[in-house]
Enzyme design. Structure first.
Site, short mmCIF file in Angstrom:
data_model
loop_
_atom_site.label_atom_id
_atom_site.label_comp_id
_atom_site.label_asym_id
_atom_site.label_seq_id
_atom_site.Cartn_x
_atom_site.Cartn_y
_atom_site.Cartn_z
CG ASN A 1 33.15 34.28 38.65
OD1 ASN A 1 32.05 34.19 38.09
ND2 ASN A 1 33.71 35.43 38.94
N PRO B 1 34.25 37.26 48.49
CG PRO B 1 33.38 36.35 46.51
CD PRO B 1 33.40 37.62 47.35
CG HIS C 1 29.47 34.75 42.78
ND1 HIS C 1 30.69 34.45 42.18
CD2 HIS C 1 29.07 35.91 42.20
CE1 HIS C 1 31.00 35.39 41.32
NE2 HIS C 1 30.03 36.29 41.30
CG HIS D 1 33.96 41.47 42.67
ND1 HIS D 1 35.29 41.58 42.37
CD2 HIS D 1 33.44 40.59 41.76
CE1 HIS D 1 35.58 40.80 41.32
NE2 HIS D 1 34.47 40.19 40.94
N GLY D 2 35.87 40.59 45.48
CA GLY D 2 36.44 39.27 45.68
C GLY D 2 37.95 39.33 45.61
CB ALA D 3 40.49 36.67 45.51
#
Length: 393
Positions: A158, A298, A176, A322-324
């Site tokens: 990712n 993100p 990232h 930290h993200g989706a």
């Protein structure tokens, strides 16, 4: 939303998501963490999902102990972003050349540099950092040359490098990545050491083995941990310098300038104080969101990301997601989606559209807008970004 509190054996489990939406195996991991003798608090982010030992998307506060699996195996993984003076008016209709230039400058996947690259402005700290390599775990010493050549590289999975535009038309650079192979090896080594210690033999899950304060094993782990966190930070700094250089060359006439870089870890340990106690706080798939702290959350490679500012909510130990967060495993995504699905879901983004990245398809992730909405008491949105170029390993 405010959090929902679920009972736990030693501490309540504070959840910034609907508990019913969390997969059973992840929910069991949270209950397991809440049984640890050293635990003082557990906060669960809206992007929570199953991980090794502890879930991704959890913040664990312990007194006198730290669990290596609650840090994550990619020690120091995180994000960096910088706003530029470019706007959408400066961009060409075809961004394929820009993507190609980024891929040439920043090795992806298993790629490495031919030599060590130093981040701009680091000075004497850089020499000190590499001198400390001799003090890290014996298990990885023979890999120093590899660590040198992987500095400033993206990796796979990712991890990504993106060229984005915000809602006002301004261009941002974002990336990232983490501590690459060496951080992963250090994490695995220390998890193994912790699992063999006497005080961890009766734990409900051996992957939750901890180090306790004032022991040689804790001292060795902290030494290696903080070194790997620095490695990850320098790794992103080198990549951002390389990214900036590509942009300067590709947009020479625009004479691009850059605002200060926003950077945040989301797999790390921090020493913090809450309710009069000195605690070791592990954020695994979570960022620090203290009052005024800038962070980056993100989405997936076709949806967009958010620049946020922390609200300092101590109920979450000053943290945010930290993200989706994934809603299905990589194997499940490969079975469910095709290259055609990937093409449809990344329409308008200059990126890889092949079978090698189908597991990173947007449909494998939770909706980023919902994730942001569930933590309105943790962060405020500063900018929403949409990628127009995405580089993956």
């Amino acid at each position: 939303m405010s959090y929902v509190e679920v009972p736990g054996e030693k501490v309540p489990i504070r959840m910034w998501t609907d508990p019913a939406s969390v997969e059973d195996v992840a929910m069991q991991q949270l209950r397991n963490v809440a049984t640890l003798p050293w635990i003082k608090g557990l906060a669960v982010m809206p992007d929570v999902h199953f991980g090794k030992g502890a879930t991704v998307g959890s913040v664990i506060a312990m007194q006198g102990a730290v669990c290596p699996a609650a840090v994550g195996v990619d020690i120091g993984c995180g994000m960096s972003a910088v706003k530029t003076s470019l706007t959408t008016n400066d961009l060409p209709g075809d961004l394929s050349r820009l993507r190609s230039r980024i891929e040439q400058a920043i090795p992806v996947g298993r790629g490495m540099h031919d030599e060590l690259i130093e981040p701009e402005g680091v000075g004497a700290r850089w020499d000190d950092f590499w001198e400390r390599f001799d003090g890290i775990a014996e298990s990885v010493k023979f890999r120093q040359q590899r660590a040198v050549r992987q500095m400033g590289t993206l990796g796979g999975g990712n991890h990504f490098v993106e060229f984005c535009v915000d809602s006002t038309g301004s261009v941002w650079l974002m990336l990232h990545s983490g501590s690459r192979n060496i951080g992963n090896e250090l994490a695995d080594f220390h998890i193994g050491v912790a699992q063999a210690l006497p005080h961890n033999q009766d734990l409900i899950d051996r992957d939750l083995a901890v180090f306790v304060s004032d022991t040689p094993e804790m001292g060795a782990y902290r030494n290696d941990l903080f070194w790997a966190q620095e490695y990850a930070s320098y790794n992103r700094a080198v990549m951002m310098d390389l990214f900036k250089n590509v942009v300067r060359k590709e947009f020479k006439k625009a004479k691009v300038t850059f605002e200060p870089v926003i950077s945040c870890h989301h797999n790390y340990v921090s020493e913090e104080r809450y309710d009069g106690m000195d605690l070791l706080v592990t954020r695994k798939g979570a960022i620090r969101a203290g009052s005024g702290d800038y962070g980056i959350i993100p989405g997936s490679m076709g949806t967009g990301s958010y620049i946020v500012k922390g609200l300092g909510n101590e109920a979450s130990f000053n943290s945010a997601s930290h993200g989706a967060g994934r809603k299905m495993s990589r194997n499940a995504a490969r079975k469910k989606f095709s290259v055609r699905d990937l093409e449809d879901q990344t329409r308008g983004v200059e990126c890889r559209k092949d079978s090698g990245v189908v597991d990173e398809i947007p449909g494998a992730y939770k909706p980023i807008e919902k994730v942001i909405d569930q933590q309105r008491d943790l962060v405020e949105v500063v900018a929403k970004l949409k990628q127009v170029v995405c580089v993956k390993g």
